[in-house]
Design a protein around this motif. Structure first.
Motif, PDB file in Angstrom:
ATOM      1  N   ALA A  86       0.826  -1.206   0.000  1.00  0.00           N
ATOM      2  CA  ALA A  86       0.000   0.000   0.000  1.00  0.00           C
ATOM      3  C   ALA A  86       0.862   1.258   0.000  1.00  0.00           C
ATOM      4  O   ALA A  86       0.571   2.226  -0.711  1.00  0.00           O
ATOM      5  CB  ALA A  86      -0.932  -0.006   1.211  1.00  0.00           C
ATOM      6  N   VAL A  87       1.936   1.242   0.789  1.00  0.00           N
ATOM      7  CA  VAL A  87       2.832   2.396   0.846  1.00  0.00           C
ATOM      8  C   VAL A  87       3.493   2.626  -0.505  1.00  0.00           C
ATOM      9  O   VAL A  87       3.551   3.759  -1.014  1.00  0.00           O
ATOM     10  CB  VAL A  87       3.895   2.190   1.949  1.00  0.00           C
ATOM     11  CG1 VAL A  87       5.030   3.202   1.806  1.00  0.00           C
ATOM     12  CG2 VAL A  87       3.260   2.308   3.325  1.00  0.00           C
ATOM     13  N   GLN A  89       2.493   1.650  -3.481  1.00  0.00           N
ATOM     14  CA  GLN A  89       1.517   2.057  -4.488  1.00  0.00           C
ATOM     15  C   GLN A  89       1.112   3.516  -4.325  1.00  0.00           C
ATOM     16  O   GLN A  89       0.768   4.190  -5.302  1.00  0.00           O
ATOM     17  CB  GLN A  89       0.288   1.153  -4.405  1.00  0.00           C
ATOM     18  CG  GLN A  89       0.545  -0.267  -4.899  1.00  0.00           C
ATOM     19  CD  GLN A  89      -0.627  -1.199  -4.658  1.00  0.00           C
ATOM     20  OE1 GLN A  89      -1.616  -0.828  -4.013  1.00  0.00           O
ATOM     21  NE2 GLN A  89      -0.528  -2.425  -5.169  1.00  0.00           N
ATOM     22  N   ALA A  90       1.189   4.017  -3.082  1.00  0.00           N
ATOM     23  CA  ALA A  90       0.795   5.404  -2.808  1.00  0.00           C
ATOM     24  C   ALA A  90       1.959   6.382  -2.965  1.00  0.00           C
ATOM     25  O   ALA A  90       1.783   7.584  -2.763  1.00  0.00           O
ATOM     26  CB  ALA A  90       0.209   5.512  -1.404  1.00  0.00           C
ATOM     27  N   ASP A 112       7.109   8.754   3.983  1.00  0.00           N
ATOM     28  CA  ASP A 112       6.009   9.173   3.113  1.00  0.00           C
ATOM     29  C   ASP A 112       6.561  10.027   1.964  1.00  0.00           C
ATOM     30  O   ASP A 112       7.744  10.374   1.936  1.00  0.00           O
ATOM     31  CB  ASP A 112       4.902   9.866   3.921  1.00  0.00           C
ATOM     32  CG  ASP A 112       5.247  11.268   4.412  1.00  0.00           C
ATOM     33  OD1 ASP A 112       6.197  11.884   3.893  1.00  0.00           O
ATOM     34  OD2 ASP A 112       4.552  11.750   5.325  1.00  0.00           O
ATOM     35  N   ASP A 153      -4.082  12.413   1.284  1.00  0.00           N
ATOM     36  CA  ASP A 153      -4.363  11.382   0.280  1.00  0.00           C
ATOM     37  C   ASP A 153      -3.519  10.138   0.520  1.00  0.00           C
ATOM     38  O   ASP A 153      -4.016   9.003   0.417  1.00  0.00           O
ATOM     39  CB  ASP A 153      -4.078  11.930  -1.127  1.00  0.00           C
ATOM     40  CG  ASP A 153      -5.104  12.951  -1.579  1.00  0.00           C
ATOM     41  OD1 ASP A 153      -6.204  12.991  -0.999  1.00  0.00           O
ATOM     42  OD2 ASP A 153      -4.789  13.714  -2.522  1.00  0.00           O
ATOM     43  N   PHE A 154      -2.238  10.337   0.844  1.00  0.00           N
ATOM     44  CA  PHE A 154      -1.339   9.205   1.052  1.00  0.00           C
ATOM     45  C   PHE A 154      -1.797   8.339   2.222  1.00  0.00           C
ATOM     46  O   PHE A 154      -1.945   7.116   2.091  1.00  0.00           O
ATOM     47  CB  PHE A 154       0.087   9.716   1.307  1.00  0.00           C
ATOM     48  CG  PHE A 154       1.053   8.649   1.729  1.00  0.00           C
ATOM     49  CD1 PHE A 154       1.626   7.797   0.788  1.00  0.00           C
ATOM     50  CD2 PHE A 154       1.391   8.488   3.064  1.00  0.00           C
ATOM     51  CE1 PHE A 154       2.520   6.799   1.176  1.00  0.00           C
ATOM     52  CE2 PHE A 154       2.287   7.499   3.463  1.00  0.00           C
ATOM     53  CZ  PHE A 154       2.839   6.658   2.516  1.00  0.00           C
ATOM     54  N   TYR A 155      -2.034   8.951   3.372  1.00  0.00           N
ATOM     55  CA  TYR A 155      -2.388   8.165   4.551  1.00  0.00           C
ATOM     56  C   TYR A 155      -3.802   7.598   4.460  1.00  0.00           C
ATOM     57  O   TYR A 155      -4.077   6.540   5.042  1.00  0.00           O
ATOM     58  CB  TYR A 155      -2.187   9.003   5.820  1.00  0.00           C
ATOM     59  CG  TYR A 155      -0.720   9.234   6.131  1.00  0.00           C
ATOM     60  CD1 TYR A 155       0.049   8.236   6.708  1.00  0.00           C
ATOM     61  CD2 TYR A 155      -0.097  10.444   5.798  1.00  0.00           C
ATOM     62  CE1 TYR A 155       1.399   8.425   6.968  1.00  0.00           C
ATOM     63  CE2 TYR A 155       1.253  10.642   6.057  1.00  0.00           C
ATOM     64  CZ  TYR A 155       2.003   9.628   6.637  1.00  0.00           C
ATOM     65  OH  TYR A 155       3.337   9.819   6.888  1.00  0.00           O
ATOM     66  N   ARG A 156      -4.668   8.268   3.723  1.00  0.00           N
ATOM     67  CA  ARG A 156      -5.987   7.682   3.471  1.00  0.00           C
ATOM     68  C   ARG A 156      -5.837   6.399   2.657  1.00  0.00           C
ATOM     69  O   ARG A 156      -6.485   5.390   2.934  1.00  0.00           O
ATOM     70  CB  ARG A 156      -6.882   8.671   2.734  1.00  0.00           C
ATOM     71  CG  ARG A 156      -8.313   8.120   2.501  1.00  0.00           C
ATOM     72  CD  ARG A 156      -9.131   9.003   1.582  1.00  0.00           C
ATOM     73  NE  ARG A 156      -9.240  10.365   2.070  1.00  0.00           N
ATOM     74  CZ  ARG A 156      -8.702  11.423   1.483  1.00  0.00           C
ATOM     75  NH1 ARG A 156      -7.989  11.276   0.366  1.00  0.00           N
ATOM     76  NH2 ARG A 156      -8.864  12.624   1.971  1.00  0.00           N
ATOM     77  N   SER A 157      -4.949   6.435   1.671  1.00  0.00           N
ATOM     78  CA  SER A 157      -4.726   5.266   0.831  1.00  0.00           C
ATOM     79  C   SER A 157      -4.111   4.115   1.614  1.00  0.00           C
ATOM     80  O   SER A 157      -4.486   2.951   1.431  1.00  0.00           O
ATOM     81  CB  SER A 157      -3.810   5.639  -0.342  1.00  0.00           C
ATOM     82  OG  SER A 157      -3.534   4.527  -1.158  1.00  0.00           O
ATOM     83  N   VAL A 158      -3.180   4.439   2.519  1.00  0.00           N
ATOM     84  CA  VAL A 158      -2.468   3.388   3.263  1.00  0.00           C
ATOM     85  C   VAL A 158      -3.285   2.854   4.430  1.00  0.00           C
ATOM     86  O   VAL A 158      -3.352   1.632   4.648  1.00  0.00           O
ATOM     87  CB  VAL A 158      -1.119   3.933   3.772  1.00  0.00           C
ATOM     88  CG1 VAL A 158      -0.423   2.914   4.678  1.00  0.00           C
ATOM     89  CG2 VAL A 158      -0.210   4.282   2.597  1.00  0.00           C
ATOM     90  N   SER A 160      -6.672   4.075   5.332  1.00  0.00           N
ATOM     91  CA  SER A 160      -8.115   4.369   5.258  1.00  0.00           C
ATOM     92  C   SER A 160      -8.542   5.435   6.263  1.00  0.00           C
ATOM     93  O   SER A 160      -9.679   5.433   6.747  1.00  0.00           O
ATOM     94  CB  SER A 160      -8.942   3.090   5.478  1.00  0.00           C
ATOM     95  OG  SER A 160      -8.640   2.126   4.501  1.00  0.00           O
TER      96      SER A 160
END
Length: 266
Positions: A86-87, A89-90, A112, A153-158, A160
Motif C-alpha cells: 500500500a505504501v 503504491q501510494a 512518506d 491522500d497518502f495516509y488515506r490510501s495506506v 483508510s
C-alpha cells in the motif's frame, strides 16, 4: 482519542532512536518520571520506558546510517506485508522491510512522499503501548508536512484514515485524522496533519511525525525539560479549544510536544 484498544491505522507503539541511551533515559526520567527496562541482552540496547510498571514508550540506538535522533510513531497493521504494498503504491518508500521481533510482533518502517518517517507494528505477543491518555503518556500524534493535501491522500490510501479540516486563521488548516473504528465513542481523533508554514521551512524545519505527551502542568514540565537541556521550538502557548501546549527538542535533537487540556487531562 487514543486508546489501547488498537485497531488498524491507530497509533500502537512509539520509540525513540538516540545516539546515547543513558543520556536519554536520564532526560526523560527527569521530565516525565519514566523508568527504563532493558528488552534483554539480545535486543541490541533496545528497551522500554515505563510508568507505574506499564510501557509508555520505547528507546533504542540509532541503526540507520546518517539518522538523527527522533521519535517514531507506529500504526497498527494486521499485515505488514500488505502495508508495504500500500505504501509503495501510494508513492512512499520502504526504509525497513517487514521483520520479526522475536515473538513480540513484526515491524516495518517507511518514509512518506514528502519525507516524513513512520512505521507499523503487526502485533504478536506485544499488542502495543500499555498506557496512553494519562499524565506523562502519549495522547496525540502530529505530522508536519510540506504538502498537507498530498499527505491526507497518502495516509488515506495506506490506512483508510478519515480527516476533518479545521481552520486556524489565515491560510492555515489543521486536519484531524482518525482510523475507522478507532477512538472512543464520538471522539475518534488520533492525530493531526499540518502544513509547515513558510517561516518554519526557512528556519530549517522538515517533514516529520512527533508525539504529544499529556501533562498536568505544561509550564512546569516545559521548565523541567528545558532545565535538562531541551531546546525550545514553541514556548508554552494557549490554543483556544485545545489546551496549553509547548514543543521542544530533547538534548539529542528529537522533537516532542507537551499538552495540558483537551484531548487529555482537564
Amino acid at each position: 482519542m487514543l486508546t489501547t484498544n488498537f485497531v488498524p491505522g491507530t497509533p500502537n507503539w512509539l520509540d525513540l532512536g538516540t545516539p546515547d541511551i543513558d543520556a536519554a533515559v536520564s532526560f526523560y526520567s527527569a521530565v516525565f518520571g519514566w523508568s527504563f527496562q532493558s528488552a534483554g541482552p539480545d535486543a541490541g540496547g533496545y528497551g522500554f520506558f515505563q510508568l507505574g510498571g506499564k510501557t509508555v514508550a520505547a528507546i533504542g540506538p540509532l541503526t540507520e546510517e546518517g539518522a538523527g535522533s527522533a521519535w517514531t510513531v507506529y500504526f497498527q497493521t494486521p499485515d505488514a506485508d500488505a502495508t508495504v504494498k500500500a505504501v509503495e503504491q501510494a508513492g512512499g518508500a520502504v526504509r525497513v522491510p517487514p521483520m520479526e521481533v522475536f515473538t513480540a510482533g513484526r515491524l516495518a518502517a517507511f518514509t512518506d512522499p514528502a519525507g516524513a518517517d513512520f512505521a507499523v507494528w503487526q502485533p504478536g505477543d506485544v499488542q502495543g503501548l500499555e498506557r496512553v491518555m494519562e499524565p506523562n503518556t502519549l495522547c496525540w500524534t502530529e505530522l508536519y508536512t510540506t504538502d498537507a493535501a498530498a499527505a491526507k491522500d497518502f495516509y488515506r490510501s495506506v490506512f483508510s484514515w478519515d480527516h476533518q479540516d479545521m481552520p486556524m486563521g489565515g491560510d492555515l488548516i489543521y486536519s484531524v485524522v482518525s482510523a475507522p473504528g478507532g477512538g472512543q465513542g464520538d471522539d475518534t481523533g488520533q492525530g493531526g496533519i499540518m502544513q509547515l508554514p513558510e517561516e518554519n521551512l526557512k528556519a530549517g524545519s522538515t517533514p516529520e511525525w512527533h508525539p504529544y505527551f499529556g501533562v498536568t502542568d505544561c509550564d512546569a514540565t516545559f521548565a523541567a525539560a528545558t532545565g535538562q537541556g531541551a531546546t525550545v521550538l514553541i514556548p508554552p502557548t494557549d490554543a483556544p479549544g485545545v489546551g496549553r501546549l509547548a514543543v521542544v527538542r530533547d538534548p539529542a535533537g528529537a522533537p516532542f510536544a507537551l499538552i495540558k487540556g483537551d484531548p487529555t487531562m482537564t
